[in-house]
Write a protein that holds these residues in place. Sequence first.
Motif, PDB file in Angstrom:
ATOM      1  N   ARG A  17       0.838  -1.194   0.000  1.00  0.00           N
ATOM      2  CA  ARG A  17       0.000   0.000   0.000  1.00  0.00           C
ATOM      3  C   ARG A  17       0.873   1.245   0.000  1.00  0.00           C
ATOM      4  N   ALA A  18       0.842   1.960  -1.113  1.00  0.00           N
ATOM      5  CA  ALA A  18       1.651   3.172  -1.232  1.00  0.00           C
ATOM      6  C   ALA A  18       1.254   4.205  -0.182  1.00  0.00           C
ATOM      7  N   SER A  19      -0.031   4.260   0.141  1.00  0.00           N
ATOM      8  CA  SER A  19      -0.490   5.240   1.129  1.00  0.00           C
ATOM      9  C   SER A  19       0.132   4.969   2.500  1.00  0.00           C
ATOM     10  N   PHE A  20       0.350   3.716   2.835  1.00  0.00           N
ATOM     11  CA  PHE A  20       0.989   3.371   4.108  1.00  0.00           C
ATOM     12  C   PHE A  20       2.440   3.831   4.097  1.00  0.00           C
ATOM     13  N   CYS A  21       3.114   3.587   2.992  1.00  0.00           N
ATOM     14  CA  CYS A  21       4.500   4.025   2.842  1.00  0.00           C
ATOM     15  C   CYS A  21       4.604   5.539   3.002  1.00  0.00           C
ATOM     16  N   GLU A  22       3.691   6.255   2.372  1.00  0.00           N
ATOM     17  CA  GLU A  22       3.704   7.720   2.452  1.00  0.00           C
ATOM     18  C   GLU A  22       3.381   8.212   3.857  1.00  0.00           C
ATOM     19  N   LEU A  32       4.082   6.661   6.623  1.00  0.00           N
ATOM     20  CA  LEU A  32       5.287   6.453   7.421  1.00  0.00           C
ATOM     21  C   LEU A  32       6.313   7.547   7.149  1.00  0.00           C
ATOM     22  N   GLU A  33       6.527   7.849   5.876  1.00  0.00           N
ATOM     23  CA  GLU A  33       7.503   8.881   5.516  1.00  0.00           C
ATOM     24  C   GLU A  33       7.132  10.232   6.121  1.00  0.00           C
ATOM     25  N   ALA A  34       5.832  10.521   6.161  1.00  0.00           N
ATOM     26  CA  ALA A  34       5.381  11.793   6.727  1.00  0.00           C
ATOM     27  C   ALA A  34       5.712  11.900   8.211  1.00  0.00           C
ATOM     28  N   GLU A  35       5.845  10.763   8.863  1.00  0.00           N
ATOM     29  CA  GLU A  35       6.165  10.740  10.298  1.00  0.00           C
ATOM     30  C   GLU A  35       7.659  10.514  10.545  1.00  0.00           C
ATOM     31  N   GLY A  36       8.449  10.485   9.463  1.00  0.00           N
ATOM     32  CA  GLY A  36       9.877  10.282   9.617  1.00  0.00           C
ATOM     33  C   GLY A  36      10.261   8.844   9.905  1.00  0.00           C
ATOM     34  N   ILE A  37       9.390   7.906   9.535  1.00  0.00           N
ATOM     35  CA  ILE A  37       9.632   6.479   9.750  1.00  0.00           C
ATOM     36  C   ILE A  37       9.945   5.833   8.403  1.00  0.00           C
ATOM     37  N   VAL A  38      10.982   5.009   8.344  1.00  0.00           N
ATOM     38  CA  VAL A  38      11.415   4.402   7.084  1.00  0.00           C
ATOM     39  C   VAL A  38      10.600   3.141   6.793  1.00  0.00           C
ATOM     40  N   ILE A  44      10.627  -0.319   5.022  1.00  0.00           N
ATOM     41  CA  ILE A  44      11.607  -1.285   4.519  1.00  0.00           C
ATOM     42  C   ILE A  44      10.992  -1.997   3.326  1.00  0.00           C
ATOM     43  N   GLY A  45      11.117  -1.339   2.204  1.00  0.00           N
ATOM     44  CA  GLY A  45      10.509  -1.798   0.966  1.00  0.00           C
ATOM     45  C   GLY A  45      10.681  -0.724  -0.090  1.00  0.00           C
ATOM     46  N   PRO A  46      10.035  -0.869  -1.234  1.00  0.00           N
ATOM     47  CA  PRO A  46      10.195   0.099  -2.323  1.00  0.00           C
ATOM     48  C   PRO A  46       9.511   1.424  -2.034  1.00  0.00           C
TER      49      PRO A  46
END
Length: 650
Positions: A88-93, A95-101, A103-105
Amino acid sequence: MFTKILIANRGEIACRVIKTARRMGIATVAVYSDADRDALHVEMADEAVPIGPAPAADSYLIADKIIAACKETGAQAVHPGYGFLSERASFCEALEAEGIVFIGPKPKAIRAMGDKIESKKFANAAKVSTVPGFLGVIEDAAHAERIAGEIGYPVMIKASAGGGGKGMRIAWNEEEVRDGFDRARSEAKSAFGDDRVFIEKYIVDPRHIEIQVLADAHGTTLYLGERECSIQRRNQKVVEEAPSPFLDEATRRAMGEQSVALAKAVDYQSAGTVEFIVDRDRNFYFLEMNTRLQVEHPVTELVTGIDLVEQMIRIAAGEKLTLAQDDIRLNGWAIESRLYAEDPYRSFLPSIGRLTRYRPPAEGKTGSSIVRNDTGVYEGAEISMYYDPMVAKLCTWAPSRLEAIDAMSDALDGFTVDGIEHNVPFLAALMRHPRWREGRLSTGFIAEEYPDGFMPMAPSADEAQVLARVALSAHLTDAARRAKHLDRLRPAQALRSDWVVKIGDDYYALTTADAVESDWRPGHAVWRGAVDGQSVTAQVRPLRNGMRIDWQGLSVLTRVFTPRLAELDALMPVKLPPDTSQMLLCPMPGLVVSIAVQEGQEVKAGETLAVVEAMKMENVLRAERDLTVGPIRARPGESLAVDAVIMEFA
């Protein structure tokens, strides 16, 4: 490098990630639903955070709960495993918004490749060979029929989101398109929250072969060989191997290079898999790209020596790959068998319950072979109806394919599971199947070789002799123990030389000279020994006046008699099972989704009576003959046990 990561998953994959993180010196955080409070991954992690009720939609699929757990524990990165939020790209985004990496594409690759419809459009634009199909929005069943007619039967109806065989149907005619379209949409909505489906041409006698890719953020993209995943049931992979027994080096290179080109086109960074359908002439067609770790990744790790989870973590931390394409070498052969909580003798329907005994074979190297078992359960654990039915992934490695298969056969014979039904008998029988051993595979293998389902097999004459001698050996060992410690057997009975072993309805006359040497002791589930020079690993379970022996997919009830008792046993009447032909019984524990008939209704053979859901799969129960519906005993929304009466017939 990270000092703490959170695993946004459960079961064996969560345990798998924890093992690598621990080896790398990274602390781990587990999350768990109410149903997983006592799960193995919770015990293994350094910290654990509860995230809600048992249904995945209320726990593991809630991104905000995962992010909150990261903030609570200070986790710097999240490994999603597979399934749930992994694509889920939205989950990745988020996480990034919260400064959390993550581990995936990156989100770009997830969006481009994670959606099956969009990925095929992208692959077409990138000049990747694809299967003919319709990638637009399908409005309804009638629209699906028109599309299928234009493509030409047979066709495959597939959910756009997710994977794992959910929301997938093969249709050979208009009626099957209508039914398959509705079922695929329903399953997709239930499993992924997205009911979009697409239709493509179904390749007859296809092989499912996938390429593992690995890419960093510094421009290096590699392919790590292929995995053959053609042994499937209901579009769900059952056995995988690496490498494929079908590919030649030229095809392997072409598929690998095409996979790398596709990964580079979407700026892929992490471990990922490009899946292909390969026809009998080694023509290959892009199927999808899984932007995550695959269930079957261990076989690639075994033949390459590369820890894919470690590489994913290092790539996410910004490190460069230290490997080049020329460094990748495929060494030996690896097999993976998926152990599922399902009843192979009842059309592989799901099984739930407590693992009263769970004893996997010992991991590690024995002789020239290696055994590996990725699992997320333990003895005493509960197999829940809420999640995937996979209990473990048993893997073996050996220098050659047949050696790896033989190692798998022995490991399966020694894998003890009690308390639930499971598919070990089927897997063990498969390892002996001539077509499998010869590598003549297709995704239709199971349907073709077991058209009536997997049924209990009768031993051959030679196999019966082996089983009889194992039974006698175990009986004499137990008799000697009781004579020594309990003093309940007459010496003449314990030491007599002539015996009769009953297997099924047949009797085998043996003497003590036919007993074989073994270090087995009463109470041990696994018997190991040699019969006429043949190494035998079998499971023995005591029953009243007898013993059940499981060996190479065979499961037989044995009884050891004196000759006189054998004569008397042959005179005993046979007890017949009760008649349940006038009832519809629930074939597995599950939830009643719908009742399709009413009391008094006349139903034709093949018509739907009810739909029951278990472990994320809908099972349609149909009439086996023309009948009239009698009293209906179950209601939609009701949870039923196996063999519960759903309705009676007049």
